[in-house]
Design a protein around this motif. Structure first.
Motif, PDB file in Angstrom:
ATOM      1  N   SER A  11      52.525  42.808  43.253  1.00  0.00           N
ATOM      2  CA  SER A  11      53.534  41.733  43.340  1.00  0.00           C
ATOM      3  C   SER A  11      53.562  40.819  42.124  1.00  0.00           C
ATOM      4  CB  SER A  11      53.286  40.887  44.594  1.00  0.00           C
ATOM      5  OG  SER A  11      51.984  40.331  44.539  1.00  0.00           O
ATOM      6  N   SER A  12      52.504  40.830  41.309  1.00  0.00           N
ATOM      7  CA  SER A  12      52.521  39.962  40.122  1.00  0.00           C
ATOM      8  C   SER A  12      51.543  40.473  39.068  1.00  0.00           C
ATOM      9  CB  SER A  12      52.201  38.507  40.502  1.00  0.00           C
ATOM     10  OG  SER A  12      50.837  38.326  40.776  1.00  0.00           O
ATOM     11  N   ASP A  70      47.215  44.877  52.344  1.00  0.00           N
ATOM     12  CA  ASP A  70      46.203  43.858  52.051  1.00  0.00           C
ATOM     13  C   ASP A  70      44.886  44.625  52.017  1.00  0.00           C
ATOM     14  OD1 ASP A  70      44.098  41.952  52.379  1.00  0.00           O
ATOM     15  OD2 ASP A  70      45.573  40.492  53.083  1.00  0.00           O
ATOM     16  N   VAL A  71      44.177  44.560  50.900  1.00  0.00           N
ATOM     17  CA  VAL A  71      42.999  45.412  50.732  1.00  0.00           C
ATOM     18  C   VAL A  71      41.821  44.962  51.599  1.00  0.00           C
ATOM     19  CG1 VAL A  71      43.691  46.078  48.393  1.00  0.00           C
ATOM     20  CG2 VAL A  71      42.081  44.165  48.701  1.00  0.00           C
ATOM     21  N   ARG A  90      57.143  38.808  48.761  1.00  0.00           N
ATOM     22  CA  ARG A  90      57.080  38.608  47.310  1.00  0.00           C
ATOM     23  C   ARG A  90      57.596  39.832  46.535  1.00  0.00           C
ATOM     24  NH1 ARG A  90      54.677  35.205  44.663  1.00  0.00           N
ATOM     25  NH2 ARG A  90      53.607  36.682  43.333  1.00  0.00           N
ATOM     26  N   TYR A 131      33.125  35.234  41.321  1.00  0.00           N
ATOM     27  CA  TYR A 131      34.011  36.229  40.697  1.00  0.00           C
ATOM     28  C   TYR A 131      33.177  37.246  39.918  1.00  0.00           C
ATOM     29  CZ  TYR A 131      38.063  37.845  37.911  1.00  0.00           C
ATOM     30  OH  TYR A 131      39.047  38.600  37.305  1.00  0.00           O
ATOM     31  N   PHE A 155      44.100  36.813  30.290  1.00  0.00           N
ATOM     32  CA  PHE A 155      45.512  37.160  30.104  1.00  0.00           C
ATOM     33  C   PHE A 155      46.381  36.264  30.976  1.00  0.00           C
ATOM     34  CE2 PHE A 155      43.433  40.829  28.387  1.00  0.00           C
ATOM     35  CZ  PHE A 155      44.269  41.235  27.368  1.00  0.00           C
ATOM     36  N   ASN A 170      43.785  47.267  41.613  1.00  0.00           N
ATOM     37  CA  ASN A 170      44.082  46.110  40.769  1.00  0.00           C
ATOM     38  C   ASN A 170      44.002  44.782  41.527  1.00  0.00           C
ATOM     39  OD1 ASN A 170      45.672  44.575  38.565  1.00  0.00           O
ATOM     40  ND2 ASN A 170      46.986  44.414  40.378  1.00  0.00           N
ATOM     41  N   GLY A 176      39.887  40.534  29.090  1.00  0.00           N
ATOM     42  CA  GLY A 176      39.511  39.134  28.876  1.00  0.00           C
ATOM     43  C   GLY A 176      40.542  38.264  29.580  1.00  0.00           C
ATOM     44  N   ARG A 228      48.380  30.156  40.535  1.00  0.00           N
ATOM     45  CA  ARG A 228      48.771  30.379  41.930  1.00  0.00           C
ATOM     46  C   ARG A 228      47.681  31.073  42.738  1.00  0.00           C
ATOM     47  NH1 ARG A 228      50.853  34.664  44.695  1.00  0.00           N
ATOM     48  NH2 ARG A 228      50.903  35.943  42.816  1.00  0.00           N
ATOM     49  N   ASN A 229      46.991  32.015  42.114  1.00  0.00           N
ATOM     50  CA  ASN A 229      46.023  32.819  42.868  1.00  0.00           C
ATOM     51  C   ASN A 229      44.586  32.328  42.766  1.00  0.00           C
ATOM     52  OD1 ASN A 229      46.843  34.737  44.647  1.00  0.00           O
ATOM     53  ND2 ASN A 229      47.474  36.168  43.054  1.00  0.00           N
ATOM     54  N   ARG A 285      50.304  42.711  49.429  1.00  0.00           N
ATOM     55  CA  ARG A 285      49.895  42.192  50.746  1.00  0.00           C
ATOM     56  C   ARG A 285      51.005  41.418  51.427  1.00  0.00           C
ATOM     57  NH1 ARG A 285      45.710  37.276  49.177  1.00  0.00           N
ATOM     58  NH2 ARG A 285      46.927  36.504  47.417  1.00  0.00           N
ATOM     59  N   THR A 316      48.435  35.561  33.562  1.00  0.00           N
ATOM     60  CA  THR A 316      48.961  36.000  34.871  1.00  0.00           C
ATOM     61  C   THR A 316      48.785  34.831  35.837  1.00  0.00           C
ATOM     62  OG1 THR A 316      46.851  36.784  35.719  1.00  0.00           O
ATOM     63  CG2 THR A 316      48.124  38.359  34.401  1.00  0.00           C
ATOM     64  N   PHE A 331      49.180  41.938  36.238  1.00  0.00           N
ATOM     65  CA  PHE A 331      48.933  43.300  35.740  1.00  0.00           C
ATOM     66  C   PHE A 331      49.552  44.352  36.661  1.00  0.00           C
ATOM     67  CE2 PHE A 331      44.516  41.700  34.125  1.00  0.00           C
ATOM     68  CZ  PHE A 331      45.109  41.105  33.027  1.00  0.00           C
ATOM     69  N   LYS A 336      32.797  41.346  40.428  1.00  0.00           N
ATOM     70  CA  LYS A 336      33.142  42.294  39.359  1.00  0.00           C
ATOM     71  C   LYS A 336      31.907  43.081  38.892  1.00  0.00           C
ATOM     72  CE  LYS A 336      37.620  41.399  38.999  1.00  0.00           C
ATOM     73  NZ  LYS A 336      38.638  42.375  39.403  1.00  0.00           N
TER      74      LYS A 336
HETATM   75  N1  NAP Z   1      44.483  37.714  34.213  1.00  0.00           N
HETATM   76  C1  NAP Z   1      43.285  37.769  33.753  1.00  0.00           C
HETATM   77  O1  NAP Z   1      42.937  37.012  32.835  1.00  0.00           O
HETATM   78  C2  NAP Z   1      42.318  38.798  34.294  1.00  0.00           C
HETATM   79  C3  NAP Z   1      41.197  39.091  33.517  1.00  0.00           C
HETATM   80  C4  NAP Z   1      40.309  40.051  33.967  1.00  0.00           C
HETATM   81  C5  NAP Z   1      40.543  40.721  35.158  1.00  0.00           C
HETATM   82  N2  NAP Z   1      41.636  40.413  35.910  1.00  0.00           N
HETATM   83  C6  NAP Z   1      41.829  41.176  37.158  1.00  0.00           C
HETATM   84  O2  NAP Z   1      43.118  41.733  37.163  1.00  0.00           O
HETATM   85  C7  NAP Z   1      43.515  41.994  38.513  1.00  0.00           C
HETATM   86  C8  NAP Z   1      44.947  41.538  38.702  1.00  0.00           C
HETATM   87  O3  NAP Z   1      45.008  40.136  38.530  1.00  0.00           O
HETATM   88  P1  NAP Z   1      46.140  39.407  37.676  1.00  0.00           P
HETATM   89  O4  NAP Z   1      45.490  38.788  36.508  1.00  0.00           O
HETATM   90  O5  NAP Z   1      47.284  40.312  37.483  1.00  0.00           O
HETATM   91  O6  NAP Z   1      46.473  38.181  38.668  1.00  0.00           O
HETATM   92  P2  NAP Z   1      47.697  37.892  39.643  1.00  0.00           P
HETATM   93  O7  NAP Z   1      48.958  37.756  38.878  1.00  0.00           O
HETATM   94  O8  NAP Z   1      47.225  36.723  40.436  1.00  0.00           O
HETATM   95  O9  NAP Z   1      47.795  39.188  40.556  1.00  0.00           O
HETATM   96  C9  NAP Z   1      46.846  39.462  41.552  1.00  0.00           C
HETATM   97  C10 NAP Z   1      47.454  40.432  42.530  1.00  0.00           C
HETATM   98  O10 NAP Z   1      46.477  40.752  43.534  1.00  0.00           O
HETATM   99  C11 NAP Z   1      47.079  40.527  44.796  1.00  0.00           C
HETATM  100  N3  NAP Z   1      46.078  40.269  45.827  1.00  0.00           N
HETATM  101  C12 NAP Z   1      45.200  39.253  45.946  1.00  0.00           C
HETATM  102  N4  NAP Z   1      44.454  39.405  47.052  1.00  0.00           N
HETATM  103  C13 NAP Z   1      44.886  40.549  47.656  1.00  0.00           C
HETATM  104  C14 NAP Z   1      44.538  41.246  48.830  1.00  0.00           C
HETATM  105  N5  NAP Z   1      43.583  40.800  49.671  1.00  0.00           N
HETATM  106  N6  NAP Z   1      45.170  42.414  49.117  1.00  0.00           N
HETATM  107  C15 NAP Z   1      46.145  42.889  48.302  1.00  0.00           C
HETATM  108  N7  NAP Z   1      46.546  42.252  47.199  1.00  0.00           N
HETATM  109  C16 NAP Z   1      45.926  41.101  46.878  1.00  0.00           C
HETATM  110  C17 NAP Z   1      48.048  39.382  44.589  1.00  0.00           C
HETATM  111  O11 NAP Z   1      48.969  39.311  45.650  1.00  0.00           O
HETATM  112  P3  NAP Z   1      49.865  38.000  45.958  1.00  0.00           P
HETATM  113  O12 NAP Z   1      51.026  38.039  45.007  1.00  0.00           O
HETATM  114  O13 NAP Z   1      50.265  38.156  47.367  1.00  0.00           O
HETATM  115  O14 NAP Z   1      49.001  36.797  45.715  1.00  0.00           O
HETATM  116  C18 NAP Z   1      48.657  39.836  43.270  1.00  0.00           C
HETATM  117  O15 NAP Z   1      49.578  40.870  43.483  1.00  0.00           O
HETATM  118  C19 NAP Z   1      42.492  41.294  39.397  1.00  0.00           C
HETATM  119  O16 NAP Z   1      41.599  42.248  39.911  1.00  0.00           O
HETATM  120  C20 NAP Z   1      41.775  40.363  38.433  1.00  0.00           C
HETATM  121  O17 NAP Z   1      40.460  40.088  38.842  1.00  0.00           O
HETATM  122  C21 NAP Z   1      42.536  39.464  35.502  1.00  0.00           C
END
Ligand code: NAP
Length: 284
Positions: free
Chosen positions: A14-15, A64-65, A41, A156, A189, A91, A187, A196-197, A37, A191, A17, A160
């Motif tokens: 939904s958002s 929802d995982v 959205r 966190y 990014f 993801n 690193g 929000r999350n 989930r 998002t 990556f 990980k």
């Molecule tokens: N952005 C960074 O800097 C960064 C760096 C390293 C690793 N990561 C990892 O990248 C992955 C994606 O995060 P993102 O940065 O793209 O952030 P994001 O924009 O907040 O996206 C997170 C996604 O995970 C979903 N989610 C959260 N809890 C969930 C659940 N219980 N079941 C199913 N979906 C769920 C969210 O859904 P909703 O839209 O409903 O909230 C959203 O679609 C994560 O694993 C994060 O740890 C991110």
């Protein structure tokens, strides 16, 4: 390189990556089972897919995982189609900032439930299908926080690090079966993860916390460093992993992540720790 007739399932589409990876893979010819989930959205993804002209290559499903019934339902839906699942991308995730003595047991468990146990449960649900096929890819979206533990995000990092260890073992178990397993370690990014999350520990902003003064300095430093990279780079990396016949175990993405690992490797441990403390406002 365009691909045809290949199916991939991704969580958290939904958002961030997840959304970008869905569009990127669809553009490259993949059929994407984009799961999220909260189906309310879905319009963000649908709008992006329409804009990219790939709406017909994307199916949106609820997942929802942390819900085992939903995991079982999507695994059974894929199995009943009797078509191959070429790749699975774990993801979905969120961030739960908080200092160790402020974080409750429930908060710590909630973080691991999604970021570790959720990814492991989704993977295990699809292993019978991948094993039967004798081929497939599993990509885990980990983090630089799966390699380096930074202050204020111990929950966190714990999730990980767990994901990294589990995935490294999984890679050995799957390789003889023809299934390739890889980790992506981004690193910082741009998002929704830290906005929000982000699910702050309830005591993180509590003035009565023994960490209150340190949290103030830590937040000021972290906010100051909030110039983050374009997340499309991560989506492109995942797409390349799916096209690589021999993917590595780890893909570090982002200059900050690469620099962190390099400094830890080259510098004496004490010097590295002092840099981390200074950069996070905890050196006072
Ligand atoms: N952005 C960074 O800097 C960064 C760096 C390293 C690793 N990561 C990892 O990248 C992955 C994606 O995060 P993102 O940065 O793209 O952030 P994001 O924009 O907040 O996206 C997170 C996604 O995970 C979903 N989610 C959260 N809890 C969930 C659940 N219980 N079941 C199913 N979906 C769920 C969210 O859904 P909703 O839209 O409903 O909230 C959203 O679609 C994560 O694993 C994060 O740890 C991110």
């Amino acid at each position: 390189m365009a691909s045809t007739d290949r199916t991939v399932l991704i969580t958290g589409a939904s958002s961030g990556f997840g959304l970008l990876t869905t569009i990127t893979l669809a553009r490259r010819g993949w059929h994407v089972l984009a799961t999220m989930r909260d189906l309310n959205r879905r319009s963000h993804l649908e709008d992006a897919a329409r804009g990219a002209g790939v709406l017909d290559q994307i199916e949106i499903h609820p997942l929802d995982v942390t819900h085992n019934d939903q995991i079982a339902a999507i695994a059974s839906l894929v199995e009943q189609r009797q078509t191959s699942l070429h790749a699975l991308i774990n993801n979905a995730g969120f961030a739960a900032p908080g200092f160790a003595d402020d974080v409750t047991d429930a908060e710590l468990r909630e973080q691991l439930d999604t970021n570790f146990f959720g990814a492991a449960a989704v993977t295990r649900a699809f292993l019978p299908q991948l094993r039967r096929q004798g081929f497939g890819r599993i990509v885990m979206v980990s983090s630089i926080s799966g390699r380096l533990g930074f202050p204020g995000v111990g929950s966190y990092a714990a999730a990980k690090f767990a994901l990294e260890g589990w995935t490294e073992s999984l890679r050995y178990e799957m390789k003889p079966l023809g299934i390739q397993v890889a980790l992506v370690e981004p690193g910082a990014f741009e998002t929704d993860i830290w906005t929000r999350n982000a699910k702050l520990s309830a005591r993180l902003l509590d003035p009565a916390s023994p960490n209150a003064a340190r949290v103030e300095r830590w937040r000021a430093r972290i906010e100051g460093q909030r110039k983050k990279a374009d997340p499309q780079v991560v989506a492109d990396t995942i797409a390349r992993i799916l096209d690589n016949p021999h993917p590595r175990l780890r893909y570090v993405v982002g200059a900050d992540a690469r620099m962190g690992l390099l400094l830890r490797k080259l510098l004496p441990a004490g010097v590295f720790e002092r840099i981390i403390l200074k950069n996070t406002g905890l050196d006072g």
